[in-house]
Design a protein around this motif. Structure first.
Motif, short mmCIF file in Angstrom:
data_model
loop_
_atom_site.label_atom_id
_atom_site.label_comp_id
_atom_site.label_asym_id
_atom_site.label_seq_id
_atom_site.Cartn_x
_atom_site.Cartn_y
_atom_site.Cartn_z
N ALA A 318 0.83 -1.21 0.00
CA ALA A 318 0.00 0.00 0.00
C ALA A 318 0.86 1.26 0.00
N PHE A 319 2.17 1.12 -0.17
CA PHE A 319 3.04 2.29 -0.15
C PHE A 319 2.78 3.19 -1.35
N ALA A 320 2.80 4.48 -1.09
CA ALA A 320 2.62 5.43 -2.18
C ALA A 320 3.43 6.67 -1.85
N LYS A 321 3.64 7.50 -2.87
CA LYS A 321 4.34 8.76 -2.61
C LYS A 321 3.36 9.72 -1.94
N ILE A 322 3.73 10.16 -0.75
CA ILE A 322 2.84 11.09 -0.06
C ILE A 322 3.65 12.26 0.47
N LEU A 356 7.46 11.47 1.20
CA LEU A 356 7.80 10.14 1.72
C LEU A 356 7.12 9.07 0.89
N LEU A 357 7.83 7.96 0.73
CA LEU A 357 7.20 6.80 0.13
C LEU A 357 6.72 5.94 1.29
N GLY A 358 5.44 5.89 1.50
CA GLY A 358 4.98 5.17 2.68
C GLY A 358 3.49 4.95 2.71
N ASP A 359 3.04 4.49 3.86
CA ASP A 359 1.62 4.19 4.05
C ASP A 359 0.98 5.30 4.88
N ARG A 360 0.12 6.04 4.25
CA ARG A 360 -0.55 7.19 4.83
C ARG A 360 -1.20 6.88 6.16
N GLN A 361 -2.04 5.84 6.13
CA GLN A 361 -2.82 5.51 7.33
C GLN A 361 -1.93 5.14 8.51
N LEU A 362 -0.87 4.39 8.20
CA LEU A 362 0.00 3.93 9.28
C LEU A 362 0.77 5.08 9.90
N ILE A 363 1.22 6.02 9.07
CA ILE A 363 1.94 7.18 9.60
C ILE A 363 0.97 7.98 10.49
N GLN A 364 -0.25 8.15 9.98
CA GLN A 364 -1.27 8.85 10.77
C GLN A 364 -1.40 8.20 12.14
N GLN A 365 -1.55 6.88 12.10
CA GLN A 365 -1.79 6.18 13.35
C GLN A 365 -0.59 6.28 14.28
N ALA A 366 0.62 6.16 13.71
CA ALA A 366 1.82 6.23 14.54
C ALA A 366 1.94 7.60 15.21
N VAL A 367 1.73 8.65 14.41
CA VAL A 367 1.88 9.99 14.98
C VAL A 367 0.80 10.27 16.02
N THR A 368 -0.43 9.84 15.74
CA THR A 368 -1.48 10.08 16.74
C THR A 368 -1.18 9.29 18.02
N ASN A 369 -0.59 8.12 17.88
CA ASN A 369 -0.21 7.36 19.07
C ASN A 369 0.79 8.14 19.92
N LEU A 370 1.78 8.73 19.25
CA LEU A 370 2.79 9.51 19.99
C LEU A 370 2.12 10.67 20.70
N LEU A 371 1.20 11.35 19.99
CA LEU A 371 0.52 12.50 20.61
C LEU A 371 -0.40 12.05 21.73
#
Lengths: 468, 227
Positions: A318-322, A356-371
């Motif tokens: 599911a990686f895409a350029k974002i 970034l080449l990556g997974d949008r949803q996962l980055i979202q989730q990771a950052v919200t977890n940190l916050l």
């Protein structure tokens, strides 16, 4: 949960395989065949170019001789021809020229052959026959011509020397062929043993692993050749398998230990209600609470599965350029209000472009977890710094709070599943948040670093922009 | 509304059917894919609740694909134990309108089913929405209540727009996360509650009658008292 019996190591001695099934032998045979064929082709061409050349030269000499003698015949008839032959025999320097002129009855007119060779029956045809010259046996290349009046002329060359040369050459080539065959065979054997040695390391390692010794690795020579590369690839694969297996083991341990507590709680609540609840109200309340407990358990399950899914690398498809900038601004907007509501200050600095080449949803989730973590542990009135920057191809997303922090000795364990620092035991949460962030970082070939913010935690999510 | 439930688990199906009837809907039930497809294709429904793994040779995906191939556009909510992201994507690709994973709260399912049926009706090019004396202009991005102009942040506007489009229906927190923020996971913090309360400050606080209501154990609902 079923536990499969470990496969019994095969003690059976490996049967000798049919030779052709051995890749080493096959390779060696192919090598020998190619070597032999090329040697044979070389010999054949050598043979034809030397022997054939000599043959052609003699033929040309004989033809020229015959033509010259024909000229004598046309000018002066048979006597002139005989004279010319005599003349030639007298001047014959190398002594290998052969002439014979006979009359129709077969009588010798002139020439250095005692009699007409046996087997020579047709004119204008090449013959290679044994002849007797002045009592000496030899071999000659001969051609007969018909002269007017029924006489027959034989012109030829003694080719004994050439025949001998041919024999020498033939013997030499045969020897060479023999040597080549031997050399080919030796070469083949050498190749086979090389081949064996190269794959032996790999096969012993993989066999040990299939018997359960997962710690084994293929030794590398360090030459950087193809086999070294293969060893590296196999080792990487083993590394990954080990990691995945550890993950699975960890998850099953976690489920066994850490989910037992909330399940026990829910069960107790229900049982307690069924035994002791006196009013419908009490019963309802207990059921509702138990439902909440179960929802919590499901959430933990979901989180575990998601982490496992991420760690397995399945999401990489599911990686895409974002561009992370709008995504992080959205998150900031979402959390800014929450921070304010909780009496905290969220200070945000986000770089203008974060590709970034990556997974949008996962980055979202990771950052919200940190916050989520930062919000949960920050004392009233403190600052949370939310920074995203890019430096030499690495995006750094930093969430720093002034909460109680994680003690130095616990920091490395903070990303383990279900790990909760002593100080965090009384707060809500499953202890899976940072595990998920770490898994997301790893999926993106990045890292999650937890540093001391004096006081508090400084969580740094580093993501390389060029992930492979 | 007329709703078809295709679900093979007796307990789950019974619970869903009962709940939907209590909510005032007419419900048909099929416990395998073949019967489900037959019912879905031969009768008219306002929505279909579809399990993915079904007995009878036709699973949920096949059923839906067959239905869509016949130009049947009845809204479909998948209800499935397959919870991976890929599963969800597959379900939506096959023509599903929403995807809910098991276990689920009934309130969530009901809210999503009702939201879907409404969506089918108001797909036209609406430019203005109104609930009671609250109205928003989707083109000018303006909000007014009782003729009084209200300033909203862009995200607050989208939140309100979503609530207005589902006026009179329960909207759950996950629906808002998905519909307004495009987040397909639940943050641990009560982010939605905070944003709702901010929105409430702006559209309800200065006025006498509240429009934005909290529905216990479910979510929120925007509704004027007289509806």
């Amino acid at each position: 949960m079923t536990i499969t019996e470990p496969v019994k190591p095969k003690r059976v001695r490996r049967r000798a395989k049919p030779l052709i099934r051995s890749a080493g032998i096959r390779l060696a045979l192919v090598y020998a065949a190619v070597f032999g064929l090329s040697a044979f082709a070389l010999a054949v061409s050598l043979w034809y170019s030397t022997v054939g050349l000599l043959q052609r030269q003699v033929e040309v000499a004989i033809r020229n001789d015959a033509t010259a003698l024909g000229d004598h015949l046309t000018v002066g008839g048979v006597p002139s021809l005989a004279l010319a032959i005599r003349d030639r025999l007298a001047n014959n320097v190398d002594g290998d020229a052969i002439y014979l002129l006979i009359d129709p009855l077969g009588n010798h007119i002139v020439g250095n052959l005692d009699r007409w060779p046996q087997g020579l029956t047709q004119t204008e045809t090449w013959y290679e026959l044994p002849v007797t010259r002045q009592g000496v046996n030899s071999i000659a290349l001969l051609r007969a011509y018909t002269v007017v009046g029924g006489d027959q002329l034989l012109v030829g060359r003694d080719v004994r020397a050439r025949a001998e040369l041919r024999h020498v050459l033939q013997d030499g080539l045969l020897w060479a062929m023999g040597m080549m065959a031997v050399l080919g065979l030796i070469g083949a054997l050498v190749i086979r043993s090389l081949f064996r040695r190269m794959i032996r390391e790999i096969s012993t390692t993989t066999r040990a692993i299939s018997r359960g010794d997962l710690a084994r690795r293929v030794p590398q020579t360090g030459d950087g050749d193809e086999f070294d590369e293969l060893a590296q690839i196999i080792n990487d694969m083993l590394e990954r398998i080990t990691r995945l297996m550890d993950g699975v083991r960890e998850v099953s341990n976690s489920i066994a230990h850490d989910l037992r507590t909330p399940i026990t709680r829910a069960r107790t609540r229900l049982e307690d209600a069924s035994l002791h609840a006196n009013t419908t109200q009490e019963l309802k309340a207990a059921i509702e609470q138990a439902t909440d407990d179960l929802d919590g358990i499901v959430a933990v399950f979901q989180a575990l599965l998601r982490i496992a899914e991420i760690e397995a690398g399945a999401r990489r498809s599911a990686f895409a350029k974002i561009d992370l900038t709008p995504l992080l601004i959205d998150i900031d907007e979402l959390y800014h209000a929450v921070a304010e509501e909780n009496g905290l200050y969220l200070k945000t600095t986000i770089a203008e472009k974060l590709p970034l080449l990556g997974d949008r949803q996962l980055i979202q989730q990771a950052v919200t977890n940190l916050l989520d973590n930062a919000l949960k542990f920050s004392p009233q009135g403190s600052y949370i710094r939310f920074t995203a920057q890019i430096e030499s191809g690495v995006i750094e997303i930093i969430v720093a709070d002034n909460g109680p922090g994680i003690p130095e000795e616990d920091r490395s364990r903070a990303t383990e599943r279900f790990y909760r620092a002593e100080s965090a035991r009384h707060t809500a949460g499953s202890g899976l948040g940072l595990s998920l962030v770490a898994a997301v970082a790893q999926l993106h070939s990045g890292t999650l670093t937890l540093a001391d913010n004096r006081p508090g935690v400084r969580a740094i999510l580093s993501l390389p922009t060029q992930t492979v | 509304m007329r709703i078809l439930v295709v679900e093979d688990d007796k307990d789950v199906a019974g619970f869903v059917v009962k709940g939907l009837r209590e909510a005032g809907h007419t419900v048909e039930h099929a416990d395998n894919g073949r019967d489900g497809l037959f019912l879905a294709a031969s009768e008219n429904f306002d929505a279909i609740i579809l399990d993915r793994m079904l007995p009878g040779g036709i699973d949920g995906l096949r059923l839906l694909e067959t239905l869509r191939a016949q130009d049947n556009v009845t809204p479909v909510v998948f209800l499935s134990a397959l919870s991976q992201v890929d599963d969800r994507v597959k379900g939506l690709k096959a023509g599903g309108d929403d995807y809910l994973t098991k276990p689920f709260a009934f309130a969530e399912l009901l809210a999503r089913v009702e939201a879907l049926t409404r969506r089918g009706k108001t797909d036209g090019p609406t430019t203005k929405l109104a609930v009671g004396d609250l109205e928003i202009d989707l083109l000018a991005r303006g909000v007014k209540r009782s003729g009084q102009k209200i300033d909203l942040q862009p995200r607050e506007f989208r939140l309100l727009e979503y609530l207005m489009r589902h006026a009179g229906q329960v909207v759950t927190r996950t629906m808002l996360l998905e519909g307004v923020w495009d987040y397909h996971f639940d943050p641990q913090t009560n982010v939605i509650d905070v944003h709702i309360s901010r929105l409430r400050q702006k559209i309800d606080k200065p006025f006498e009658i509240p429009l934005l209501h909290t529905v216990r154990n479910a979510g929120y609902m925007l509704r004027s008292e007289d509806v």
